[in-house]
Design a protein around this motif. Structure first.
Motif, PDB file in Angstrom:
ATOM      1  N   GLU A 398      -4.736  23.946   0.040  1.00 18.84           N
ATOM      2  CA  GLU A 398      -3.543  23.971  -0.807  1.00 18.84           C
ATOM      3  C   GLU A 398      -2.805  22.632  -0.691  1.00 18.84           C
ATOM      4  N   LEU A 399      -2.133  22.246  -1.787  1.00 20.64           N
ATOM      5  CA  LEU A 399      -1.305  21.029  -1.804  1.00 20.64           C
ATOM      6  C   LEU A 399       0.140  21.391  -1.510  1.00 20.64           C
ATOM      7  N   TRP A 400       0.726  20.683  -0.518  1.00 21.22           N
ATOM      8  CA  TRP A 400       2.106  20.936  -0.125  1.00 21.22           C
ATOM      9  C   TRP A 400       2.869  19.612  -0.106  1.00 21.22           C
ATOM     10  N   GLN A 401       4.166  19.719  -0.428  1.00 20.09           N
ATOM     11  CA  GLN A 401       5.058  18.569  -0.273  1.00 20.09           C
ATOM     12  C   GLN A 401       5.331  18.382   1.207  1.00 20.09           C
ATOM     13  N   ALA A 402       5.235  17.121   1.661  1.00 16.60           N
ATOM     14  CA  ALA A 402       5.442  16.857   3.075  1.00 16.60           C
ATOM     15  C   ALA A 402       6.240  15.583   3.253  1.00 16.60           C
ATOM     16  N   THR A 403       6.873  15.502   4.395  1.00 13.74           N
ATOM     17  CA  THR A 403       7.607  14.292   4.757  1.00 13.74           C
ATOM     18  C   THR A 403       7.306  13.958   6.198  1.00 13.74           C
TER      19      THR A 403
END
Length: 435
Positions: A398-403
């Protein structure tokens, strides 16, 4: 009457017999039992079945081939009573060469209508043994007196030597075939069954009730009556080592079923083995203090999973299990007691395996089950865009927003990262190394 006339008369009589269809005399039947086992309830059942079969077939005698290290006194008394009450004469023959009638077997030998031994055999050593250790002097004297009186009660009636027989009980005397014959503990020696029956043909014996009986064994037909499949199976179960092995293995399989429910096979097989082991132990003299040790062992092993004792409770449980198994069966001879090697192997094995399974199950219950984003904490991911400091990563497909974590430098696309925390729908990551 001339010789010619006499021959003619004989031929006429033979013709009349054949014409009338008078049956020819059938050879006598001798039922042969093979009793090469410990003396316990199953062997007593086998002997009683053989004596009943001999009576039903109107056999001329029962021939028992005996070879035993001994066994249980209660079963011995049952078998002696059956021999004394048998309507068919009983011949007990210690055979083949090298066999023995030890302990309880000596009581059976002396109870027979005819006692015989093959060359190279021995009998005796009938001193009572309880728990395999030194008895209290008063208890020892009581048991010796009781056993000696039991032996004298029928040895004298059989016309044998009561003093020599009693010496086997009080002083553990054992006799070779020649010594037993010289001391009048047996009636004869013979190299095999055929020679024995030939030597007994036309011999007059006195039954237990005193009535004289002449044995007619010439040309006898020996019918062997082996133990049935049921008797062989049950006799195997009376082995203390096998019974203990079945109980321990059955208990482990049932415990495995509780830890992995739904597998069915371990639970079903474990229940079967446990019941077979308990059935075998039910036929043996079980010591109740040993049962208490086994229950205490299970409690100690279970408590180890609840309290931190650094293995002390588990060790105590394993030791209690070993001692309980080693002393579980109170047999009078070594063949009817649990061997130390089996007790140690089964006890230590059961203790280690059950404790390990309980510890794994406890850890599984204590672990928190995480769902959703929280389950990704600590997981590895790959940057799909440059992280400067935010971007996209792929984790679990899955693609997730990350920082990036504040202490991590900018990472290019394809860099491995590890999830440190979750802030809403934003994953906080740091650089990681793939191994």
């Amino acid at each position: 009457m001339t010789a010619t006339a006499a021959r003619a008369l004989k031929l006429l009589l033979l013709s009349l017999i054949c014409a009338l269809g008078l049956p020819a005399q059938s050879p006598p039947i001798v039922i042969r039992l093979t009793l090469h086992d410990t003396i316990q309830p199953i062997t007593a059942d086998y002997l009683q079945r053989g004596l009943r079969a001999a009576a039903d077939q109107h056999a001329a005698a029962v021939l028992i081939s005996l070879g035993t290290p001994g066994g249980l006194l209660e079963s011995t008394r049952t078998m002696v009573a059956a021999i004394e009450q048998s309507p068919v004469p009983v011949i007990i023959y210690i055979s083949p060469s090298g066999s023995r009638a030890g302990s309880a077997g000596f009581f059976l030998l002396e109870a027979a209508d005819v006692a015989a031994m093959a060359p190279g055999t021995n009998a005796g050593a009938a001193h009572p043994i309880v728990e395999g250790k030194q008895l209290d002097p008063i208890l020892k004297e009581k048991i010796e007196n009781d056993d000696a009186a039991f032996l004298r009660s029928y040895v004298t009636r059989r016309g044998r030597n009561p003093a020599a027989a009693e010496d086997a009980v009080r002083n553990s005397r054992s006799y070779s075939d020649t010594e037993a014959l010289q001391l009048k503990l047996i009636d004869l020696t013979a190299p095999n069954d055929a020679a024995l029956l030939a030597a007994l043909d036309n011999r007059t014996i006195h039954r237990f009730d005193g009535n004289p009986t002449t044995l007619h064994l010439a040309g006898s037909h020996i019918v062997s009556l082996p133990p049935s499949t049921r008797e062989r199976l049950l006799s195997s179960l009376t082995s203390p080592d096998l019974a203990v092995f079945f109980v321990v293995l059955g208990g482990l399989l049932i415990y495995l079923e509780f830890n992995v429910p739904g597998t069915i096979v371990p639970g079903a097989l474990g229940t079967l083995l446990l019941l077979l082991g308990l059935f075998g132990l039910n036929l043996l003299p079980v010591r109740h203090t040993a049962v208490a040790l086994l229950l205490a062992a299970l409690v100690f092993i279970l408590l180890e999973t609840k309290f931190t004792s650094h293995g002390i409770l588990a060790l105590a449980g394993t030791l209690a299990l070993v001692f309980g198994l080693a002393t579980l069966v109170d047999g009078p001879i070594g063949e009817l007691r649990v061997h130390l090697g089996m007790a140690i192997g089964a006890g230590v094995g059961f203790g280690l395996i059950s404790f390990t399974l309980a510890w794994i199950a406890l850890r599984a219950r204590k672990n928190k089950i995480l769902l959703g984003p929280q389950a990704m904490i600590g997981g590895l991911a790959v940057a799909r865009t440059p992280l400067n400091p935010s971007g996209q990563i792929e984790i679990r497909g899955e693609l997730w927003q990350a920082t990036l974590d504040i202490n991590t430098a900018i990472l290019p696309t394809g860099s491995p990262v590890r999830v440190r925390a979750v802030d809403g729908l934003m994953l906080i990551v740091e650089a990681a190394e793939l191994r």
